[in-house]
Motif scaffolding. Structure first.
Motif, PDB file in Angstrom:
ATOM      1  N   VAL A 180      -2.678  11.017   9.594  1.00 50.11           N
ATOM      2  CA  VAL A 180      -3.691  11.058   8.535  1.00 50.11           C
ATOM      3  C   VAL A 180      -3.286  10.102   7.422  1.00 50.11           C
ATOM      4  N   THR A 181      -4.227   9.266   7.013  1.00 52.86           N
ATOM      5  CA  THR A 181      -4.004   8.399   5.853  1.00 52.86           C
ATOM      6  C   THR A 181      -5.000   8.782   4.770  1.00 52.86           C
ATOM      7  N   LEU A 182      -4.574   8.701   3.533  1.00 49.35           N
ATOM      8  CA  LEU A 182      -5.441   9.096   2.415  1.00 49.35           C
ATOM      9  C   LEU A 182      -5.583   7.951   1.424  1.00 49.35           C
ATOM     10  N   GLY A 183      -6.762   7.898   0.788  1.00 49.50           N
ATOM     11  CA  GLY A 183      -6.945   6.995  -0.341  1.00 49.50           C
ATOM     12  C   GLY A 183      -7.396   5.590   0.018  1.00 49.50           C
ATOM     13  N   GLY A 184      -7.850   5.381   1.247  1.00 47.92           N
ATOM     14  CA  GLY A 184      -8.362   4.064   1.609  1.00 47.92           C
ATOM     15  C   GLY A 184      -9.753   3.843   1.038  1.00 47.92           C
ATOM     16  N   SER A 185     -10.169   2.593   1.025  1.00 44.13           N
ATOM     17  CA  SER A 185     -11.526   2.275   0.573  1.00 44.13           C
ATOM     18  C   SER A 185     -11.962   0.974   1.223  1.00 44.13           C
ATOM     19  N   ALA A 186     -13.257   0.909   1.565  1.00 45.74           N
ATOM     20  CA  ALA A 186     -13.785  -0.293   2.217  1.00 45.74           C
ATOM     21  C   ALA A 186     -14.687  -1.088   1.283  1.00 45.74           C
ATOM     22  N   THR A 187     -14.759  -0.702   0.025  1.00 47.31           N
ATOM     23  CA  THR A 187     -15.716  -1.362  -0.869  1.00 47.31           C
ATOM     24  C   THR A 187     -14.984  -2.333  -1.800  1.00 47.31           C
ATOM     25  N   ASN A 188     -15.555  -2.572  -2.990  1.00 49.71           N
ATOM     26  CA  ASN A 188     -14.980  -3.581  -3.874  1.00 49.71           C
ATOM     27  C   ASN A 188     -13.521  -3.290  -4.230  1.00 49.71           C
ATOM     28  N   ASP A 189     -13.192  -1.998  -4.267  1.00 48.88           N
ATOM     29  CA  ASP A 189     -11.804  -1.622  -4.572  1.00 48.88           C
ATOM     30  C   ASP A 189     -11.032  -1.393  -3.272  1.00 48.88           C
ATOM     31  N   ALA A 190     -11.263  -2.245  -2.289  1.00 51.06           N
ATOM     32  CA  ALA A 190     -10.701  -2.040  -0.947  1.00 51.06           C
ATOM     33  C   ALA A 190      -9.216  -1.715  -1.012  1.00 51.06           C
TER      34      ALA A 190
END
Ligand code: SF4
Lengths: 99, 555
Positions: B489-499
């Motif tokens: 499990v990984t936490l805190g990822g993002s695919a948007t401007n704050d990738a």
């Protein structure tokens, strides 16, 4: 070769598996040398006969019956040891598409 | 060829006679190759690269045909044809992917030439959906509709498609190559985790230009793309892309598959990569690559706005079930009186991204009735009707509900991305789909989902990361541990401007424990969140420690 032949010698009974060339469906081969859709329909090779089995399985590739043959080790229950092969045996574990 | 009537205002690129002739020749060629393979004149080793060039994989249980949906845009007859293909040659289903494509999982080799002919009837194909070439360009599913859009990305996605299709120099790259392009300041295409991420924008004079990030990617070595250029003028767009690909083609690693993507080259070369690209561009015959405004205008004409009626925005009906759906699924539109609608392909307990043939036909009918005959596929594995009159929303909702397509969970915890995993994929190390099904069942209660708020769970069945797990708020990666499926499990990822790439929280969980682990993570978020915080906000504020403690504390 397209066979994914294993280098580690088998220590359990083995059958050979691949996918049918025409339909891509899972196929199994045992000592009879026939490719069957059901594992139960084939007789496993003893571990020491695995190399001989592989040669027979590769004939199936050369005869355009199957693709990508490899050895599958079976456990005491007669089912594949590896989870992946058990999934191949039963089809997807999700039922919506198992028509 | 069937005379398919394309809805006049559906903005898909229309093939011309040359395109059609090329496709017919290509299918005839592949038909011959299949016949030679079946007759034994081609070995599998000889045939495999040929079938892959036509989108045909061999998976665990059958062949899989991956069909390109250019930048995720379909018209109603195309979707109907995909339904026909699913019914006639597959098991009545198709699976929409994170590359905005569709896969048929139960294909027979001998049927493929006919399937390709059926695709060609509606200007579709499966070329470059596999292999070390430039793959389907992805873009914003709300293109041409979103109020925040400054440039229509479909125009440049189509230009990239034309440039990259059968590009003679880039058919054998060191590894596959993926573009994403957005035309809005808000990145909805995960551009920072693509080989090249393009953000189309305008300068103070209103001219179009492109911010270019390069070397992002997921997989074994997840990396956020580096900004290469802040503003490439429109005329230089293709020339600069060509220069980047040339440098990669020349210097990318070819001997080690794990180091072959451009991200490794960019990471290792650092600033030198830019210098090499600039030098390559400087020595190219730039006039030959200049993007002519007339060409841009001709392509833009394919994507002209449909004839919107002059309408006013209006309040939506109060019906609670409708309101719950609308809250999740309906999005503002740039045109007053219209809205964009996201259709969830994530029914509770269902297979993310799957649609039955009858659902595809229903969506095609509803698109013709309510959205100028146009449909989009999102990289989140949902469908979108881009241009719906607000006054039609209630009727559309009823039409979707009749086909099990009105699950009101867009952007919520059960709107899960999941790759096919070990239920289909030959490369998988664990299953993905049943994990997604069980999580969505656990969080089925809609009030609870809304209470949790926006939360993206993505699941991949191996380190290749087709399920984009690294950039999920909660990412799940299935791996094999001594013959057992376990889930990191990984936490805190993002695919948007704050990738951001999610952080591994600790030891993996077993198949039977992973849903409880997700439950624990969510409970921890709820216990610690400040008012209005999403899961990822809470995680960023308080860090991993409380989650680790909750997950791994010895009872
Ligand atoms: S992530 Fe792995 S298992 Fe999932 S589709 Fe991609 S290659 Fe297959």
């Amino acid at each position: 070769m397209s066979s994914k032949a294993k280098s580690r010698p088998a220590t359990s009974p083995v059958v050979f598996s691949g996918n049918g060339l025409r339909d891509g469906r899972v196929a199994w081969m045992g000592t009879e040398g026939r490719w069957e859709p059901r594992l139960g329909a084939v007789t496993p090779f003893a571990p020491e006969a695995a190399a001989e089995g592989l040669a027979l399985a590769q004939q199936g590739e050369r005869q355009q019956r199957v693709v990508g043959v490899y050895a599958v080790e079976l456990g005491a229950d007669g089912l594949p040891l590896k989870f992946r092969e058990r999934l191949r045996l039963g089809g997807p574990s999700i039922d919506a598409e198992a028509a | 060829m069937n005379a398919t009537v394309i809805p006049p205002f559906a903005r898909t690129y229309r093939y011309d006679a040359i395109d059609r002739e090329f496709l017919a020749e290509r299918i005839a060629e592949f038909r011959g190759q299949v016949a030679r393979r079946l007759a034994g004149d081609l070995t599998e080793d000889e045939f495999k690269p040929l079938r892959l060039m036509n989108g045909l994989y061999l998976q665990l249980h059958a062949y899989m045909l991956r069909v390109a949906i250019p930048y995720g845009v379909l018209n109603a007859p195309q979707l109907r044809q995909l339904a026909m293909i699913a019914r006639r040659w597959d098991r009545g289903f198709g699976h929409f992917t994170t590359r905005q494509n569709i896969q048929f999982n139960w294909t027979k080799l001998e049927d493929v030439p006919e399937m390709l002919e059926a695709l060609a009837e509606v200007d579709m194909h499966a070329i470059q959906t596999s292999g070390n070439c430039i793959r389907n360009v992805t873009t914003d599913e709300y293109a041409g509709a979103s109020p925040d859009e400054v440039v229509d990305p479909r125009v440049y996605a189509e230009i990239l498609r034309q440039w990259s299709t059968l590009h003679p120099e880039f058919t054998w790259l060191p590894r596959k190559f993926k573009f994403a392009i957005t035309g809005s300041p808000s990145d909805r295409v995960a551009s920072l985790v693509h080989d090249i991420g393009v953000a189309a924008k305008r300068n103070a004079e209103g001219e179009v230009g492109f911010e270019i990030h390069v070397g992002g990617g997921l997989g074994r070595t997840p990396l956020i793309g580096r900004r290469l250029y802040d503003f490439v003028p429109e005329a230089e767009f293709l020339g600069r892309m060509e220069a980047i690909l040339r440098v990669y083609n020349a210097l990318g690693e070819r001997d080690n598959i794990y180091k072959a993507r451009i991200k490794i080259l960019v990471r290792d070369l650092g600033e030198e990569f830019r210098a090499l690209v600039d030098a390559e561009y400087d020595r190219m015959p730039q006039q030959a690559y200049r993007l002519d405004p007339e060409i841009v205008a001709a392509i833009a004409a394919h994507f002209a706005p449909p004839p919107f009626a002059r309408l006013e925005d209006r309040p939506l009906p109060q019906d609670p079930a409708f309101a719950a759906w609308a809250r999740a699924s309906v999005r503002p539109h740039k045109q007053p009186g219209y809205a964009s609608v996201t259709i969830s392909l994530k029914p509770i307990g269902g297979i993310p991204g799957d649609a039955s043939a009858s659902q595809m036909e229903a969506v095609a009918d509803l698109a013709e009735r309510h959205s100028f005959g146009e449909i989009r596929v999102s990289h989140v594995q949902n469908l979108v009707l881009p241009h719906v009159r607000q006054e039609d929303l209630h009727a559309l909702w009823q039409g979707l509900a009749a086909h099990g397509l009105a699950t009101p969970n867009i952007g919520l915890i059960s709107d899960i991305i999941a790759c096919p995993g070990m239920d289909y994929c030959a490369l998988a190390t664990a299953r993905s789909i049943p994990v997604a099904q069980r999580i969505s069942e656990r969080f089925a209660d809609l009030d609870r989902q809304h209470d949790i708020g926006e939360c993206f769970i993505n699941i991949s069945g191996c380190i290749n990361a087709c399920g984009h797990h690294h950039v999920a708020h909660i990412g799940i990666l299935g791996v094999d541990k001594r013959g057992e499926e376990v889930y990191q499990v990984t936490l805190g990822g993002s695919a948007t401007n704050d990738a951001a790439i999610g952080e591994l929280i600790g030891p993996a969980f077993g198949y039977d424990d992973i849903v409880d682990a997700i439950e624990t993570i969510i409970r921890t978020h709820i216990a610690h969140r400040a008012p209005g915080e999403r899961f990822v906000d809470t995680y960023r504020r308080i860090g991993a420690a409380p989650f680790k403690e909750a997950l791994y504390a010895v009872a």
